[in-house]
Design an enzyme around this catalytic site. Structure first.
Site, PDB file in Angstrom:
ATOM      1  N   LYS A 206       0.846  -1.202   0.000  1.00  0.00           N
ATOM      2  CA  LYS A 206       0.000   0.000   0.000  1.00  0.00           C
ATOM      3  C   LYS A 206       0.880   1.250   0.000  1.00  0.00           C
ATOM      4  CE  LYS A 206      -3.587   2.218   2.735  1.00  0.00           C
ATOM      5  NZ  LYS A 206      -4.523   2.117   3.843  1.00  0.00           N
ATOM      6  N   GLU A 212      10.542  -4.534   4.628  1.00  0.00           N
ATOM      7  CA  GLU A 212      10.633  -5.949   4.247  1.00  0.00           C
ATOM      8  C   GLU A 212      10.349  -6.117   2.750  1.00  0.00           C
ATOM      9  OE1 GLU A 212       8.944  -4.691   6.773  1.00  0.00           O
ATOM     10  OE2 GLU A 212       8.880  -6.037   8.516  1.00  0.00           O
ATOM     11  N   GLY A 266      -4.917  -2.001   5.067  1.00  0.00           N
ATOM     12  CA  GLY A 266      -4.115  -3.148   4.612  1.00  0.00           C
ATOM     13  C   GLY A 266      -4.766  -4.479   4.918  1.00  0.00           C
ATOM     14  N   ARG A 267      -5.274  -4.648   6.137  1.00  0.00           N
ATOM     15  CA  ARG A 267      -5.821  -5.961   6.518  1.00  0.00           C
ATOM     16  C   ARG A 267      -7.224  -6.191   5.972  1.00  0.00           C
ATOM     17  NH1 ARG A 267      -4.608  -2.607  10.568  1.00  0.00           N
ATOM     18  NH2 ARG A 267      -6.227  -1.749  11.910  1.00  0.00           N
ATOM     19  N   GLU A 352      -4.603  -6.779  15.030  1.00  0.00           N
ATOM     20  CA  GLU A 352      -4.109  -5.456  14.616  1.00  0.00           C
ATOM     21  C   GLU A 352      -5.250  -4.444  14.670  1.00  0.00           C
ATOM     22  OE1 GLU A 352      -0.628  -4.939  11.696  1.00  0.00           O
ATOM     23  OE2 GLU A 352      -2.291  -4.228  10.498  1.00  0.00           O
ATOM     24  N   HIS A 383      -3.434 -33.316  18.289  1.00  0.00           N
ATOM     25  CA  HIS A 383      -2.240 -34.059  18.715  1.00  0.00           C
ATOM     26  C   HIS A 383      -1.152 -33.104  19.191  1.00  0.00           C
ATOM     27  CE1 HIS A 383      -3.929 -37.819  17.219  1.00  0.00           C
ATOM     28  NE2 HIS A 383      -4.495 -37.042  16.298  1.00  0.00           N
ATOM     29  N   LYS A 514       9.521  -0.489  14.456  1.00  0.00           N
ATOM     30  CA  LYS A 514      10.142  -0.089  13.184  1.00  0.00           C
ATOM     31  C   LYS A 514      11.124   1.061  13.428  1.00  0.00           C
ATOM     32  CE  LYS A 514       6.049  -0.783  10.263  1.00  0.00           C
ATOM     33  NZ  LYS A 514       5.121  -0.081   9.386  1.00  0.00           N
TER      34      LYS A 514
HETATM   35  O1  F6P Z   1       1.998  -4.133   9.997  1.00  0.00           O
HETATM   36  C1  F6P Z   1       1.706  -2.817   9.688  1.00  0.00           C
HETATM   37  C2  F6P Z   1       1.200  -2.681   8.295  1.00  0.00           C
HETATM   38  O2  F6P Z   1       1.000  -1.343   8.045  1.00  0.00           O
HETATM   39  C3  F6P Z   1      -0.069  -3.475   8.028  1.00  0.00           C
HETATM   40  O3  F6P Z   1      -1.201  -2.862   8.493  1.00  0.00           O
HETATM   41  C4  F6P Z   1       0.006  -3.628   6.559  1.00  0.00           C
HETATM   42  O4  F6P Z   1      -0.877  -4.597   6.099  1.00  0.00           O
HETATM   43  C5  F6P Z   1       1.461  -3.997   6.401  1.00  0.00           C
HETATM   44  O5  F6P Z   1       2.132  -3.182   7.331  1.00  0.00           O
HETATM   45  C6  F6P Z   1       2.040  -3.839   5.020  1.00  0.00           C
HETATM   46  O6  F6P Z   1       1.990  -2.508   4.587  1.00  0.00           O
HETATM   47  P1  F6P Z   1       2.190  -2.110   3.077  1.00  0.00           P
HETATM   48  O7  F6P Z   1       1.102  -2.727   2.277  1.00  0.00           O
HETATM   49  O8  F6P Z   1       2.140  -0.617   3.061  1.00  0.00           O
HETATM   50  O9  F6P Z   1       3.548  -2.609   2.641  1.00  0.00           O
END
Ligand code: F6P
Length: 549
Positions: A206, A212, A266-267, A352, A383, A514
């Protein structure tokens, strides 16, 4: 404004909890032989059985009264009308627009968002047709055989979970992989299966700034450029993002960018172009059936009265278990291998969203919010950790999910799977008394045990029971029913946020780590001195550096 916890209904529920707490579920089933009929709901093929929850009619009535006390209908209307209910980020919350099938406009700041939604869906459809039809070719002329989605959190969990859930609907001739972790092991092991000529990367973010995802995207880009040269990037990389400038700076053609909008959290973004890897995996028709299922659940949520409303019922049961029976966690137990990633997906959606400590006015919450969600598919979990649920002495509400018709049929499997699922909820409900354990061991309760070994075993075979559970039955796992199911949980999250008066749509809690990581990186790399650190952090960094030099 009266807060929920200072309302009369809340006090009434506390009083009910004191009297109801010790009533055994097995007694409730004896005193009301139609308990299943009284405490279950059906909606368009979905069956929600909450008769094994520790509730009575009185409790449910009181819980339902919270719906009005917390003004949930007014809060639903505010979401629907595009008000910036995510007030800490000044954003509307309109993932419902992404699957809207009606004619009505859905507005954000006066502007109808539906034309943009439909335009991006059409672009996804045409892109999927190009890739599936072999018209979209890589730089060396090869058709695409492998798609690698690079994203994390909401830009990964939804399409990854749904692609597994719908594997029975998979498009042939194309493999879709997911990379999320910053640990190079994630990308490296996926790349080891790929060949540059027929691999397409989707960079899904987003913000297009998430460390990452950006690290993985740059490493993937280097891997491709090393094999095919810089010019190949245009044929092997597409993006899904709201940040067009950053996408262009990365070198992805704006024509190959699938946009979404800041009113999609995002979620909650699976329904947007974030679902592109899923659409490539199962085909756009199936993706649109997923949207249709979610839309059907939206309609149910907006129109059903609270006593017949599935998301509301799940939310109210969670309030009862969390705020009145003292549950700290909830186990999600899908008896479906295909739904194996659902617990992980729902962890982000629920924790979240509602793992918060202040209300919408910034005041400390007067009650617990989201319980810890965890779980594994049955029967594997049986199990591993079920022992603790049965005899560990804690309240752990369980949510069983099962499908009536299997998505993969092999003789002899499915009935056994369902038998285990139903047996677990029965055991949790019923428990086993000492007298029953003794009888099972063949011991006469009085006089003293005739067999000493058997007598000494009896206490170990006692199950307290009274562990609350809900069972959700789907007719079959299809794109449509998966859409219903996921939207059900989204609306449950919304109702809980409305009841607890929290903003379910921000996530400030993920920011601090972060920030600290960006302070520690230059220290770890030896570019800045290790000053001002606590002794643990300094010691850990020193240990890494002493081995590396
Ligand atoms: O974990 C924080 C967050 O902002 C989530 O809400 C989101 O889904 C994720 O990081 C990834 O964010 P992006 O789509 O901006 O890379």
């Amino acid at each position: 404004m009266t807060t929920l916890t200072s309302s009369g209904v809340w006090a009434a529920l506390q009083a009910l909890a004191r009297t109801e707490r010790d009533i055994q579920l097995r007694e409730r089933f004896v005193s009301d032989t139609a308990r299943f009929a009284h405490f279950s709901l059906q909606e368009e093929g979905l069956l929600l059985d909450y008769s094994k929850q520790r509730v009575s009619t009185e409790v449910m009535d009181a819980l339902r009264a919270l719906w009005q006390v917390a003004h949930v209908p007014r809060q639903i209307a505010a979401m629907w009308s595009g008000e910036p209910i995510n007030h800490t980020e000044g954003r509307a919350v309109l993932h419902i627009a992404l699957r809207h099938q009606g004619e009505a406009a859905i507005r954000v700041a006066g502007q109808d968002v539906m034309p943009d939604v439909r335009r991006v869906l059409a672009k996804m459809r045409s892109f999927c047709a190009d890739v599936h039809g072999g018209h979209w070719r890589g730089a060396t002329g090869q058709a695409i055989r492998r798609v690698v989605n690079i994203g994390i959190g909401g830009s990964d969990l939804g399409p990854r979970m749904a692609a597994q859930a719908l594997s029975a609907f998979r498009q042939t001739g194309i493999e879709v992989e997911f990379v999320a972790n910053l640990d190079a092991a994630d990308l490296a092991t996926v790349l080891a299966r790929c060949t540059p000529d027929d691999t397409l990367f989707i960079i899904a973010s987003k913000t297009f700034t998430t460390q990452e995802t950006m690290q993985n995207a740059h490493s993937a880009r280097q891997w491709l450029v090393a094999a095919l040269g810089e010019a190949a990037v245009a044929r092997h990389f597409v993006a899904v993002s709201t940040n067009h400038a950053a996408v262009s700076a990365f070198g992805i053609n704006p024509d190959n960018t699938f946009e979404f909008w800041d009113w999609v959290g995002g979620r909650f973004s699976l329904w947007s172009a974030i679902g592109l890897p899923l659409a490539l995996a199962v085909g756009m028709d199936h993706f649109e059936q997923l949207l249709a299922g979610a839309y059907a659940m939206d309609q149910h949520f907006f129109s059903a009265p609270v006593e017949r409303n599935l998301p509301a019922t799940l939310a109210l049961l969670e309030v009862w278990n969390t705020n009145f029976l003292g549950a700290q966690s909830r186990a999600l137990l899908p008896y479906s291998q295909s739904l194996g990633l659902l617990p992980r997906y729902l962890q982000q959606l629920e924790m979240e969203s509602n793992g918060k400590q202040v209300d919408r006015a910034g005041n400390a919450l007067q009650c617990d919010s989201s319980p810890v969600l965890w779980g594994e598919p049955g029967t594997n979990g049986q199990h591993a950790f079920y022992q603790q649920i049965h005899q560990g002495g804690r309240v752990i509400p369980c949510e069983f999910l099962a499908v009536i018709e299997p998505d993969y049929a092999l003789p002899g499997h499915h009935e056994k799977l369902l038998a285990h699922c139903f047996a677990q909820s029965e055991a949790l409900m019923r428990g086993k008394t000492l007298a029953e354990a003794q009888a099972e061991l063949g011991i006469a309760v009085s006089p003293a045990p005739t067999c000493e070994k058997a007598g000494s075993l009896a206490p170990y075979k006692v199950f307290p029971g009274n562990q609350p559970s809900t069972t959700l039955l789907l007719p079959k796992l299809t794109p449509y029913t998966l859409g219903q199911l996921l939207a059900l949980y989204e609306h449950k999250v919304f109702v809980l946020g409305a009841l607890w008066n929290i903003n379910s749509f921000d996530q400030w809690g993920v920011e601090y780590g972060k920030q600290l990581a960006s302070r520690l990186l230059p220290i770890l790399e030896g570019r800045t001195p290790a000053e001002g650190l606590d002794s643990s952090t300094a010691g850990l960094i020193a240990a890494v550096q002493s081995i590396r030099v």
